[in-house]
Design a protein around this motif. Structure first.
Motif, PDB file in Angstrom:
ATOM      1  N   UNK A   4      14.734  22.519  -6.153  1.00  0.00           N
ATOM      2  CA  UNK A   4      14.119  21.802  -5.208  1.00  0.00           C
ATOM      3  C   UNK A   4      14.580  22.260  -3.771  1.00  0.00           C
ATOM      4  N   UNK A   5      13.666  21.932  -2.882  1.00  0.00           N
ATOM      5  CA  UNK A   5      14.013  21.959  -1.428  1.00  0.00           C
ATOM      6  C   UNK A   5      13.352  20.879  -0.815  1.00  0.00           C
ATOM      7  N   UNK A   6      13.725  20.528   0.600  1.00  0.00           N
ATOM      8  CA  UNK A   6      12.891  19.758   1.472  1.00  0.00           C
ATOM      9  C   UNK A   6      11.982  20.412   2.378  1.00  0.00           C
ATOM     10  N   UNK A   7      10.763  19.710   2.700  1.00  0.00           N
ATOM     11  CA  UNK A   7       9.957  20.331   3.507  1.00  0.00           C
ATOM     12  C   UNK A   7       9.759  19.204   4.876  1.00  0.00           C
ATOM     13  N   UNK A   8       9.816  19.684   6.179  1.00  0.00           N
ATOM     14  CA  UNK A   8       9.500  19.195   7.246  1.00  0.00           C
ATOM     15  C   UNK A   8       8.437  19.664   7.878  1.00  0.00           C
ATOM     16  N   UNK A   9       7.560  18.999   8.716  1.00  0.00           N
ATOM     17  CA  UNK A   9       6.329  19.544   9.372  1.00  0.00           C
ATOM     18  C   UNK A   9       6.617  19.077  10.655  1.00  0.00           C
ATOM     19  N   UNK A  10       6.441  19.618  11.750  1.00  0.00           N
ATOM     20  CA  UNK A  10       6.625  19.468  13.159  1.00  0.00           C
ATOM     21  C   UNK A  10       5.589  19.976  14.104  1.00  0.00           C
ATOM     22  N   UNK A  11       5.424  19.489  15.141  1.00  0.00           N
ATOM     23  CA  UNK A  11       4.594  19.872  16.320  1.00  0.00           C
ATOM     24  C   UNK A  11       5.038  19.840  17.567  1.00  0.00           C
ATOM     25  N   UNK A  12       4.431  20.752  18.483  1.00  0.00           N
ATOM     26  CA  UNK A  12       4.758  21.053  19.782  1.00  0.00           C
ATOM     27  C   UNK A  12       3.815  21.361  20.511  1.00  0.00           C
ATOM     28  N   UNK A  13       3.897  21.018  21.838  1.00  0.00           N
ATOM     29  CA  UNK A  13       2.625  21.441  22.694  1.00  0.00           C
ATOM     30  C   UNK A  13       3.314  22.347  23.803  1.00  0.00           C
ATOM     31  N   UNK A  14       2.710  23.758  23.801  1.00  0.00           N
ATOM     32  CA  UNK A  14       2.958  24.805  24.788  1.00  0.00           C
ATOM     33  C   UNK A  14       2.215  24.235  26.168  1.00  0.00           C
ATOM     34  N   UNK A  15       2.707  24.935  27.220  1.00  0.00           N
ATOM     35  CA  UNK A  15       1.692  24.743  28.397  1.00  0.00           C
ATOM     36  C   UNK A  15       0.475  25.406  28.291  1.00  0.00           C
ATOM     37  N   UNK A  16      -0.680  24.855  28.655  1.00  0.00           N
ATOM     38  CA  UNK A  16      -1.861  25.485  28.643  1.00  0.00           C
ATOM     39  C   UNK A  16      -2.064  26.774  29.444  1.00  0.00           C
ATOM     40  N   UNK A  17      -1.462  27.884  29.056  1.00  0.00           N
ATOM     41  CA  UNK A  17      -1.539  28.885  30.064  1.00  0.00           C
ATOM     42  C   UNK A  17      -1.238  30.265  29.267  1.00  0.00           C
ATOM     43  N   UNK A  18      -2.445  31.000  29.083  1.00  0.00           N
ATOM     44  CA  UNK A  18      -2.619  32.022  28.161  1.00  0.00           C
ATOM     45  C   UNK A  18      -1.473  33.068  28.474  1.00  0.00           C
ATOM     46  N   UNK A  19      -1.189  33.463  29.520  1.00  0.00           N
ATOM     47  CA  UNK A  19      -0.098  34.251  29.894  1.00  0.00           C
ATOM     48  C   UNK A  19       1.233  33.757  29.161  1.00  0.00           C
ATOM     49  N   UNK A  20       1.512  32.485  29.551  1.00  0.00           N
ATOM     50  CA  UNK A  20       2.835  32.111  29.065  1.00  0.00           C
ATOM     51  C   UNK A  20       2.807  31.965  27.399  1.00  0.00           C
ATOM     52  N   UNK A  21       1.574  31.806  26.906  1.00  0.00           N
ATOM     53  CA  UNK A  21       1.422  31.724  25.446  1.00  0.00           C
ATOM     54  C   UNK A  21       1.939  33.030  24.635  1.00  0.00           C
ATOM     55  N   UNK A  22       1.356  34.156  25.403  1.00  0.00           N
ATOM     56  CA  UNK A  22       1.561  35.247  25.001  1.00  0.00           C
ATOM     57  C   UNK A  22       3.012  35.828  24.969  1.00  0.00           C
ATOM     58  N   UNK A  23       3.507  35.420  25.948  1.00  0.00           N
ATOM     59  CA  UNK A  23       5.061  35.613  26.275  1.00  0.00           C
ATOM     60  C   UNK A  23       5.757  34.835  25.353  1.00  0.00           C
TER      61      UNK A  23
END
Length: 132
Positions: A4-23
């Protein structure tokens, strides 16, 4: 033999900046990721973690030991070596403020469907699963 194991699912929003997302993606590449962070996750009972990205929206799957207590585990992780430094570093990419903890930034998600679902669970409790 299954376990057995436990699963957690989470979400987060990045800044909407393609260059920052690539970094941000580059910071999570195997050759760049800080080994102390992975070690700390394992020490608190996180067995595996995956991140998925669509646009500027992140989705995390976090599998833990069966008796994992999410609140206590996240508090313990925050005290591990370089964890504070890591959170400060990645905050430049995230919409949440720099002073927010990982728990404030990563929001637990509610499961609304599972094929052949057997039981309900609260997101903070994690979903107990069997591994074949």
């Amino acid at each position: 033999m299954s376990h057995q194991f436990k699963r957690y699912c989470k979400t987060l929003t990045l800044k909407d900046d393609p260059e920052l997302i690539e970094k941000y993606k580059a910071a999570h590449a195997r050759e760049n990721f800080w080994p102390e962070i992975t070690r700390g996750m394992k020490e608190v009972g996180i067995l595996d973690m995956e991140l998925y990205l669509l646009g500027n929206r992140l989705f995390m799957i976090m599998d833990t030991v069966p008796d994992f207590d999410h609140e206590k585990g996240m508090e313990a992780l925050a005290q591990k070596p370089r964890q504070g430094e890591w959170e400060s570093f990645v905050s430049q990419f995230q919409q949440a403020g720099k002073d927010n903890s990982a728990g404030d930034k990563w929001r637990l998600m509610e499961r609304i469907y599972e094929m052949e679902q057997q039981q309900e669970y609260a997101p903070e409790e994690g979903q107990l699963k069997e591994c074949p």
